[in-house]
Design a protein around this motif. Structure first.
Motif, PDB file in Angstrom:
ATOM      1  N   HIS A  94      -9.598   6.718 -19.665  1.00 43.10           N
ATOM      2  CA  HIS A  94     -10.151   5.805 -18.727  1.00 43.10           C
ATOM      3  C   HIS A  94     -10.531   4.306 -19.367  1.00 43.10           C
ATOM      4  N   PHE A  95     -10.482   4.373 -20.800  1.00 44.52           N
ATOM      5  CA  PHE A  95     -10.882   3.024 -21.408  1.00 44.52           C
ATOM      6  C   PHE A  95     -10.349   3.101 -22.764  1.00 44.52           C
ATOM      7  N   THR A  96     -10.193   1.806 -23.345  1.00 47.52           N
ATOM      8  CA  THR A  96     -10.053   1.738 -24.673  1.00 47.52           C
ATOM      9  C   THR A  96     -10.708   0.585 -25.310  1.00 47.52           C
ATOM     10  N   ILE A  97     -11.206   0.949 -26.692  1.00 54.19           N
ATOM     11  CA  ILE A  97     -11.703   0.239 -27.376  1.00 54.19           C
ATOM     12  C   ILE A  97     -10.890   0.070 -28.938  1.00 54.19           C
ATOM     13  N   VAL A  98     -10.605  -1.230 -29.086  1.00 54.84           N
ATOM     14  CA  VAL A  98      -9.633  -1.298 -30.234  1.00 54.84           C
ATOM     15  C   VAL A  98     -10.203  -1.988 -31.430  1.00 54.84           C
ATOM     16  N   ASP A  99     -10.172  -1.240 -32.493  1.00 57.16           N
ATOM     17  CA  ASP A  99     -10.758  -1.855 -33.859  1.00 57.16           C
ATOM     18  C   ASP A  99      -9.657  -2.952 -34.413  1.00 57.16           C
ATOM     19  N   ALA A 100      -9.991  -4.180 -34.004  1.00 54.37           N
ATOM     20  CA  ALA A 100      -9.134  -5.213 -34.673  1.00 54.37           C
ATOM     21  C   ALA A 100      -9.823  -6.311 -35.576  1.00 54.37           C
ATOM     22  N   VAL A 101     -11.082  -5.772 -35.819  1.00 59.07           N
ATOM     23  CA  VAL A 101     -11.791  -6.500 -36.893  1.00 59.07           C
ATOM     24  C   VAL A 101     -11.021  -6.674 -38.361  1.00 59.07           C
ATOM     25  N   THR A 102     -10.664  -5.559 -38.824  1.00 53.32           N
ATOM     26  CA  THR A 102      -9.703  -5.415 -39.924  1.00 53.32           C
ATOM     27  C   THR A 102      -8.526  -4.819 -39.603  1.00 53.32           C
ATOM     28  N   ALA A 103      -7.441  -5.337 -39.374  1.00 56.76           N
ATOM     29  CA  ALA A 103      -6.069  -4.509 -38.590  1.00 56.76           C
ATOM     30  C   ALA A 103      -5.300  -4.223 -39.856  1.00 56.76           C
ATOM     31  N   MET A 104      -4.138  -3.594 -39.781  1.00 57.82           N
ATOM     32  CA  MET A 104      -3.066  -3.314 -40.586  1.00 57.82           C
ATOM     33  C   MET A 104      -1.846  -4.091 -40.286  1.00 57.82           C
ATOM     34  N   GLU A 105      -1.196  -4.854 -41.488  1.00 60.65           N
ATOM     35  CA  GLU A 105       0.020  -5.302 -41.059  1.00 60.65           C
ATOM     36  C   GLU A 105       1.021  -4.572 -42.192  1.00 60.65           C
ATOM     37  N   GLY A 106       2.408  -4.946 -42.224  1.00 64.69           N
ATOM     38  CA  GLY A 106       3.299  -4.569 -43.108  1.00 64.69           C
ATOM     39  C   GLY A 106       3.871  -3.001 -42.705  1.00 64.69           C
ATOM     40  N   ASP A 107       3.976  -2.372 -43.720  1.00 65.55           N
ATOM     41  CA  ASP A 107       4.315  -0.932 -43.684  1.00 65.55           C
ATOM     42  C   ASP A 107       3.349  -0.188 -42.786  1.00 65.55           C
ATOM     43  N   GLY A 108       2.716  -0.386 -41.641  1.00 62.11           N
ATOM     44  CA  GLY A 108       1.970   0.716 -41.074  1.00 62.11           C
ATOM     45  C   GLY A 108       2.571   1.979 -40.644  1.00 62.11           C
ATOM     46  N   PRO A 109       1.850   2.899 -40.353  1.00 62.39           N
ATOM     47  CA  PRO A 109       0.374   2.870 -39.938  1.00 62.39           C
ATOM     48  C   PRO A 109      -0.483   3.519 -41.423  1.00 62.39           C
ATOM     49  N   ILE A 110       0.145   3.614 -42.568  1.00 61.41           N
ATOM     50  CA  ILE A 110      -0.654   4.270 -43.682  1.00 61.41           C
ATOM     51  C   ILE A 110      -0.539   3.334 -44.673  1.00 61.41           C
ATOM     52  N   MET A 111       0.746   2.826 -45.201  1.00 58.00           N
ATOM     53  CA  MET A 111       0.987   2.114 -46.198  1.00 58.00           C
ATOM     54  C   MET A 111       0.808   0.574 -46.357  1.00 58.00           C
TER      55      MET A 111
END
Lengths: 301, 340
Positions: free
Chosen positions: B240-257
């Motif tokens: 029904h809704f989304t709340i995205v944490d883009a305070v500190t995001a991840m770049e490069g070889d996401g989603p883990i490394m």
């Protein structure tokens, strides 16, 4: 967290009572209190109670467990899970009157192979090794392979079987291939896009259980890694599997055992340890008196 | 179209295994539609809110409460299910939705009259939920705020008929706790994703698929194509809704490394396609080049920036270009097309 030393006999008794109390009406156990019976926690509970009690637990739930095409199944429509069927067969092998019930599962698992994929530079693994997948039509992963290798090694120790021996060989080769660079195992990818991935304590312990008695580099480095990481990855599941594994390998377990007891005591055991029944059963098995026969392979294996 | 594969001698290339199964996403719209268009009314316009949050000391309960009001989210009397992203733990990285944002959202839901708030996640690599909860710090928040946590990997499951069929599957096992909720909020961490391009509110739903049925990793989703699986999951679960944490995001070889990258905002909205498309543009990716967003924009929501109304801050305030792995470079925006 209580600072008082934990009385092991009281703790074991409390865990046993909690497990007995949480048994569902159908005779099985769920992952969490109040949920439906599932294969994995049921088998761990039976193994743990079998280890901890003088009276053999009632295996009737596994005799009556719904089957489809020989596989034990959970919710209708879900695919048979190879890892949990292997645990079930291993559990049935330790109920003398139910060994025959394990045979159809063993036959199916012996014929089941993980998907073969050609080499790919993105992931550093030999995907031509067809060990065991979680479900049909998927690639091989560490946990189902560990359980299936352990099961087949138990069986071939009782009755030599060349076909099973070949599956064991490939399974062990796959486990060695999937080991992380600095030792230990995660779910089954050691390197992706050139980045080394870290091992996890539970999967490291399970892979080592499958490789008991093998004098290979992956075992040596895996044991070293397990003895180091067990102090950083604190959970009932991680500590229990680590203690089981280290005990079977004859390593010192006093410190992780103490940590496990402290962790269990910090939960309110009588309130159901946050309802984590799989963790409870693993802990009871880990803290039982030796020998841990169901998961220990003799010299013949 | 589903890739065929057998566990015997048949070989299937990994790229085929992961990517070519996305053929339905590429099929012209005039051909067979793997969904019932009548069941998915797409709004003419959608609203996306971007709210500043410079760090994790922000009062997220207040921020989310204001976001609910500005975007018309009504959780009164609802059993709210928060689905954060908690896939792995590595110290010093930005893999998971921050526990302060999750706890703040739970407080905002209660303040807005929710009858119950539940948090649930089913990590795709690790089974050991106690360890992950403790290591990520979410356990402390769950305890302090007295929120119930559900381990989606090991919950009871029910077979559910899929509401779109990009994967070729007709049904999938899903956790009962999720299905019994009546207001689902996807709470991802904004990250690059080396297979899918980007992981945000839609890809986050992979964590609803039960590991105790399909294993770790959840190969059923990979076997049928990651983009296909994302679309089918969103069409079926319909958060029904989304709340995205883009305070500190991840770049490069996401989603883990990948590497942490500070953006300083929280994105919200009821149209997941619009929110994800906006986040893609902010990090320099073209939503029209991300397979699952392109397919989803046909029937699940709005991705066209001209049909998105912005609340809070303008996306141009945060616009940047994330570092991405070489294989994803064709997904970059060719022009900076953010609308203020």
């Amino acid at each position: 967290v209580s600072e008082r030393p934990v009385d092991i006999s009281v703790l074991r008794s409390d865990i046993r009572d909690a497990i007995r109390l949480e048994r569902n009406a159908d005779g099985g156990w769920a992952y969490y209190s109040g949920k439906r019976s599932r294969i994995e926690p049921t088998c761990w509970a039976l193994l743990a109670l079998g280890q901890a009690e003088t009276i053999a637990p009632d295996f009737d739930v596994l005799r009556r467990w719904p089957r489809k095409g020989g596989w034990l199944i959970e919710t209708v429509g879900t695919p048979p899970n190879h890892a949990f069927n292997a645990i079930a067969a291993l559990t049935l092998l330790h109920s003398p009157s139910d060994v025959a019930l394990a045979e159809p599962i063993v036959r199916l698992l012996s014929a089941s192979k993980g998907l073969r994929l050609p080499p790919d530079p993105i992931v550093r693994l030999d995907s031509s090794l067809q060990a065991w997948s979680w479900v049909d039509g998927a690639p091989s992963w560490v946990e189902p392979t560990a359980w299936c290798v352990l099961l087949l090694r138990h069986l071939t120790a009782r009755r030599p079987n060349p076909e099973a021996a070949e599956r064991i060989r490939v399974g062990e080769q796959m486990l060695a291939d999937r080991a992380c660079r600095d030792g230990g195992w995660n779910y089954g990818n050691s390197n992706v896009y050139g980045q080394d991935l870290p091992p996890y304590v539970p999967t490291t312990a399970l892979a080592l259980l499958a490789l008991q008695g093998r004098r290979i580099d992956a075992v040596v480095r895996g044991l070293e890694r397990l003895e180091r990481d067990v102090f950083t990855e604190r959970s009932v599941m991680a500590l229990s599997l680590a203690v089981i594994c280290l005990r079977i390998y004859g390593r010192r377990t006093a410190v992780p055992e103490e940590q496990l007891k402290t962790l269990l005591s910090a939960r309110d055991v009588k309130a159901g340890l946050n309802d984590d029944l799989l963790g409870l059963a693993m802990a009871l098995y880990a803290l039982s008196d030796p020998p841990l026969t169901a998961l220990t392979l003799g010299a013949a294996a | 179209m589903k890739a065929s594969h057998r566990s015997g001698g048949h070989e299937l290339s990994r790229r085929h295994f992961l990517a070519a199964v996305s053929l339905p996403l590429l099929a012209p719209a005039c051909l067979w539609r793997p969904y019932d268009a009548g069941s998915f009314p797409v709004p003419e316009r959608s609203s996306v809110g971007l709210f500043p949050a410079t760090d994790y000391a922000t009062d997220f309960a207040d921020l989310v409460y204001r976001g609910f009001r500005e975007l018309g989210a009504n959780v009164t009397g609802r059993r709210v299910f928060l689905k954060p992203n908690m896939v792995e733990y590595e110290p010093g990285t930005a893999i998971n939705t921050h526990p302060h944002l999750i706890a703040g959202t739970a407080i905002a839901c209660r303040r807005s009259g929710a009858s119950e708030v539940v948090i649930g996640e089913g990590p795709g690599h690790r089974r050991d939920i106690e360890y992950l909860l403790s290591a990520t710090g979410l356990a402390d928040q769950v305890r302090e705020q007295r929120i119930r946590f559900v381990d989606l990997n090991h919950d009871d499951v029910q077979m559910v008929r899929l509401k779109s069929w990009f994967t070729g599957m007709r049904e999938l096992a899903l956790p009962v706790e999720l299905l019994e909720s009546d207001f689902i909020i996807s709470m991802p961490k904004l990250k690059t994703h080396h297979w899918a391009g980007m992981t945000c509110s839609m890809k986050n739903l992979f964590g609803t698929v039960p590991g105790a049925v399909y294993g770790w990793p959840k190969n059923v989703l990979h076997l049928h194509g990651i983009p296909n699986s994302i679309v089918d999951l969103v069409a079926t679960i319909r958060p029904h809704f989304t709340i995205v944490d883009a305070v500190t995001a991840m770049e490069g070889d996401g989603p883990i490394m990948g590497r942490p990258r500070t953006l300083g905002f929280v994105a919200m909205g009821s149209d997941l396609v619009a929110v994800d498309a906006t986040c893609a543009r902010v990090i320099g990716l073209d939503p029209a080049k991300i397979d699952y967003l392109r397919a989803a924009s046909r029937f699940l929501g709005v991705s066209d920036s001209g049909r998105i109304d912005h609340r809070g801050e303008s996306p141009s305030r945060y616009a940047t270009q994330f570092d991405i792995v070489d294989a994803l470079k064709p997904l970059r925006l060719t022009t900076q097309l953010l609308v203020g």
